[in-house]
Every structure is written in C-alpha cells, then in structure tokens.
Design an enzyme around this catalytic site. Structure first.
Site, short mmCIF file in Angstrom:
data_model
loop_
_atom_site.label_atom_id
_atom_site.label_comp_id
_atom_site.label_asym_id
_atom_site.label_seq_id
_atom_site.Cartn_x
_atom_site.Cartn_y
_atom_site.Cartn_z
N LYS A 1 -23.98 -7.55 -27.83
CA LYS A 1 -22.49 -7.54 -27.65
C LYS A 1 -21.98 -9.13 -27.75
CE LYS A 1 -21.43 -4.58 -23.92
NZ LYS A 1 -21.04 -4.10 -22.60
N LYS B 1 -26.01 3.44 -31.09
CA LYS B 1 -25.42 4.40 -30.30
C LYS B 1 -23.92 4.45 -30.41
CE LYS B 1 -24.40 1.25 -26.46
NZ LYS B 1 -24.35 0.95 -25.35
N LYS C 1 -17.94 2.65 -27.13
CA LYS C 1 -16.43 2.55 -27.45
C LYS C 1 -15.96 1.55 -28.14
CE LYS C 1 -16.04 3.42 -22.54
NZ LYS C 1 -16.65 2.68 -21.26
P1 TYM Z 1 -21.05 2.14 -20.19
O1 TYM Z 1 -19.39 2.08 -19.66
O2 TYM Z 1 -21.32 1.58 -21.54
O3 TYM Z 1 -21.44 3.73 -20.15
C1 TYM Z 1 -21.24 4.45 -19.16
C2 TYM Z 1 -22.49 5.32 -18.96
O4 TYM Z 1 -22.63 5.95 -20.21
C3 TYM Z 1 -23.84 5.91 -20.71
N1 TYM Z 1 -23.77 5.97 -22.24
C4 TYM Z 1 -24.47 6.53 -23.16
N2 TYM Z 1 -25.35 7.69 -22.77
C5 TYM Z 1 -25.97 8.35 -23.88
N3 TYM Z 1 -25.50 8.11 -25.29
C6 TYM Z 1 -24.55 6.98 -25.40
N4 TYM Z 1 -24.22 6.64 -26.58
C7 TYM Z 1 -24.06 6.49 -24.26
N5 TYM Z 1 -23.18 5.36 -24.17
C8 TYM Z 1 -22.82 5.17 -22.78
C9 TYM Z 1 -24.31 4.64 -20.13
O5 TYM Z 1 -25.85 4.64 -20.05
C10 TYM Z 1 -23.81 4.76 -18.77
O6 TYM Z 1 -24.54 5.38 -17.89
N6 TYM Z 1 -22.65 -1.52 -17.31
C11 TYM Z 1 -22.35 -0.20 -17.47
C12 TYM Z 1 -21.31 0.19 -16.40
C13 TYM Z 1 -21.80 -0.11 -14.85
C14 TYM Z 1 -22.53 0.39 -14.04
C15 TYM Z 1 -22.74 -0.26 -12.97
C16 TYM Z 1 -23.72 1.49 -14.44
C17 TYM Z 1 -21.36 -1.21 -14.12
N7 TYM Z 1 -21.85 -1.25 -13.25
C18 TYM Z 1 -23.67 0.18 -11.95
C19 TYM Z 1 -24.43 1.91 -13.21
C20 TYM Z 1 -24.74 1.01 -11.99
C21 TYM Z 1 -21.87 -0.05 -18.72
O7 TYM Z 1 -21.07 -0.58 -19.41
O8 TYM Z 1 -21.87 1.46 -18.94
#
Ligand code: TYM
Length: 331
Positions: A113, A196, A199
């Site tokens: 990032k 991947k 967003k």
């Molecule tokens: P974030 O917002 O990037 O993604 C949210 C969830 O979606 C999954 N994900 C994907 N799975 C498959 N293919 C993809 N291309 C893909 N992009 C995203 C992510 O693995 C995630 O499960 N840091 C985290 C949010 C967070 C969190 C937490 C998660 C904050 N606190 C505590 C679990 C527990 C994040 O940015 O996810």
C-alpha cells in the site's frame, strides 16, 4: 451449547466488489445461524489513507447497505461501525505497546500500500494490523472469516494475543483462527490476473461492484483481459482465464473441469456472454436491494445504532479486564 463467535470487517472506502463478496461476505451470510457473528465497517482503518469526509460518510452508509443487500440480517448478526465502539481505538493503543516494530515490518500489505512512499505514509497505515488485532481480540472471537490476503494479519493477531497471554501467564485473550473458505479466496483484477481485485485499483474496469447494473457487468466482463490463445483452459500460466473460470465455477456451482469441457470448440465470446449472464443473474438481486437500502439512511442508521449498542457491551467487558490486568485504575 454456546455458539462460537466470528468477527470480520470490510474497510469502508469506495464500493464493495466481487472479491469482497466471494472471498468474505458470501461466507459470512452462511455463518449467521451457526455462529454468534459480529461484522463491522472498518471506518477507522479507512483514514489510514487520506479521506474526504463526505466520501467516508457515504462509504460507511453504502458498505452497510451492501452488507444488508448481500443477506446479512441485523436480527441475527451484530452490524456496526468500528468508530462507534471506542474500545477498538483504546485496545489498539495498548496492543501497540505490546507489538515489536519488527513484526509490523514483516507485513506485506504495508509495503504494497505504501509502495515507494513508506517515509511519508501515515504511521496509522504502518500500525493498521494492530488495530485489526484489537478489532478481533476485543470480542474474544473464535474465528475470523476473511479472504486469503488477510491471512498474515490474522497470524499477527495470534502472535499479539500470545504475547499478552504470556505476559500475564494466563489466557487473557482468546487466540483466534483465520477461516478462509471456498474456491475464490483471491479474486483477481479483470485487467491483470496477477493482481487481486481491489477497491484501490485506478481502473474501474478491473472490478465488478456489488451495485453495478446488468449493463455494467456485461461490459466489464466483455472487456476483461484474456490472452492470445483462442481456447479455454485452466492453467497457472493463464491467470486471467483461470480467474474468470473460478468466478464462473463459484456462481454456477459447476466444477471447473466441467466448465472447460463444455467450451471445447467455442471461443471467448460465448464463454464471456455466458459468464456475464451468470454473474448478473446472481448479483442482480443484490444490486437491486443495495440501491434500495442505500436510499434509506434512517434504516441504515438504526441498524448501526442497534449494532453499536450490542457490540459495546462485549467490548467494554474485555477492555475492563485488560486494563485491570495492565494496572490501570479503571475508576
Ligand atoms: P478489505 O476491505 O480489503 O477486504 C474485506 C474482505 O474481503 C476480502 N477480499 C477479497 N477476497 C477475495 N478476493 C479479493 N480480491 C479480495 N479483496 C478483499 C478480504 O480478505 C477481507 O476478508 N483490514 C481488512 C478489514 C478489517 C478486518 C478487521 C478484517 C479491519 N479489521 C478485523 C477481519 C478482522 C481489510 O482491509 O479488508
């Protein structure tokens, strides 16, 4: 018997996409009966990169609408905004003081990032995984259902919980397990099969959003990158085709081998037409509900208020226990 607890969240920036849905939210929906679920909007995580306040507010509402449209039911699941439960930030500070800098330096997402801008990236971006750890440990969660990209962060949460437990010589914090489910744990960008779906990708054509119309889905799939070979096959050396086949498999319930066999003698045009049909058939009802929920702010606010109340009760119990253990007065 008491249900096992699951917690997870999505960073509240921009629109939720197919990767979020197939990698995480779809599985959360299926967990609602069996588990005591807490699914939140990670809005504190959103400000680790600069955010316009109006955009952030809209993202929190829209992400909540996407949760509900995907099938999360506030009667079964606690849905809340992270910033509404102040104990997340409080525990995060305490855990920061338990986390060696070396552990954070190993996190690949910070490197991805921040890229070349590591010196000017916010320290919040660097300590992001500690806030994530606080999100999880605050609720004594047994499981954290996530996509593959979050695995390293959950490993860190386990290490930090272990460090706290060792300090006090007892299991003060539950050590959580990652739950990485299904065959689409890493959905790739439609423009580049080595990245991947995300967003933050500048190309809107790289991802399908949960609120996309049928026409948008058809256009994005039609324009999805393929390669110069004219037949369909599932091979590591063809990541773009593999990604489309995996999405096809997930929505149709068919084995990838069966899908490949059914396209022998056909080119990409038919395959992409059929895929667009399947994806829009599955996402159509979600998109419709998403637009309905997004325009009902009152309902979204009430959902988040109820969730805040429920989540706060559990969070308060944990933070009191932790603060006492560390020697704070808690007056
Ligand atoms: P974030 O917002 O990037 O993604 C949210 C969830 O979606 C999954 N994900 C994907 N799975 C498959 N293919 C993809 N291309 C893909 N992009 C995203 C992510 O693995 C995630 O499960 N840091 C985290 C949010 C967070 C969190 C937490 C998660 C904050 N606190 C505590 C679990 C527990 C994040 O940015 O996810």
């Amino acid at each position: 018997m008491q249900k096992k607890r699951a917690i997870s969240g999505v960073q509240a920036t921009g629109s939720l996409h197919l990767g979020n849905y197939l990698g995480a939210i779809k599985h959360w929906v299926n967990m609602q009966e069996e588990f005591d679920c807490f699914f939140f909007l990670a809005d504190l995580h959103a400000i680790t990169i600069p955010q316009d306040p109006d955009n952030l507010r809209n993202s929190i509402y829209n992400s909540t609408a996407a949760y509900l449209a995907s099938g999360l039911d506030p009667k079964k699941t606690t849905i809340f905004a992270q910033s509404d439960v102040k104990e997340h930030a409080e525990l995060s500070w305490i855990l920061n003081c338990m986390t060696p800098i070396g552990w954070l330096k190993r996190m690949t997402q910070f490197k991805d990032k921040a890229g070349k801008n590591q010196e000017i990236a916010s320290s919040g971006l660097f300590t992001y995984p500690v806030l994530m750890t606080a999100d999880i440990l605050l609720y004594n969660a047994d499981f954290v259902p996530v996509g593959e990209d979050q695995k390293q962060h959950i490993e860190l949460a386990r290490d930090i919980a272990g460090a706290v437990n060792r300090k006090f010589g007892k299991e003060l914090l539950k050590v959580p397990e990652p739950l990485i489910q299904g065959n689409t744990t890493r959905v790739k960008s439609l423009r580049d099969g080595t990245k991947k779906m995300s967003k933050s990708d500048t190309s809107g054509h790289s991802r399908i959003n949960l609120g996309d119309s049928r026409d948008e889905i058809v256009e994005k799939i039609k324009k999805a990158k393929t390669d110069s070979l004219e037949y369909i096959s599932y091979e590591e050396s063809r990541p773009e085709i593999a990604n489309l086949l995996e999405i096809y498999g997930e929505f149709s319930g068919k084995k990838i081998e069966t899908i490949v066999n059914s396209y022998i003698g056909h080119g990409f045009a038919k395959f992409k037409n059929d895929l667009a049909e399947i994806v829009s058939e599955n996402l159509g009802p979600i998109s419709l509900k998403y637009h309905q929920y997004s325009s009902d702010k009152g309902f979204l606010q009430q959902t988040l208020r109820n969730g805040k109340e429920k989540a706060s009760k559990t969070a308060l119990q944990t933070i009191c226990k932790i603060k006492e253990s560390f020697g704070f007065l808690n007056l």
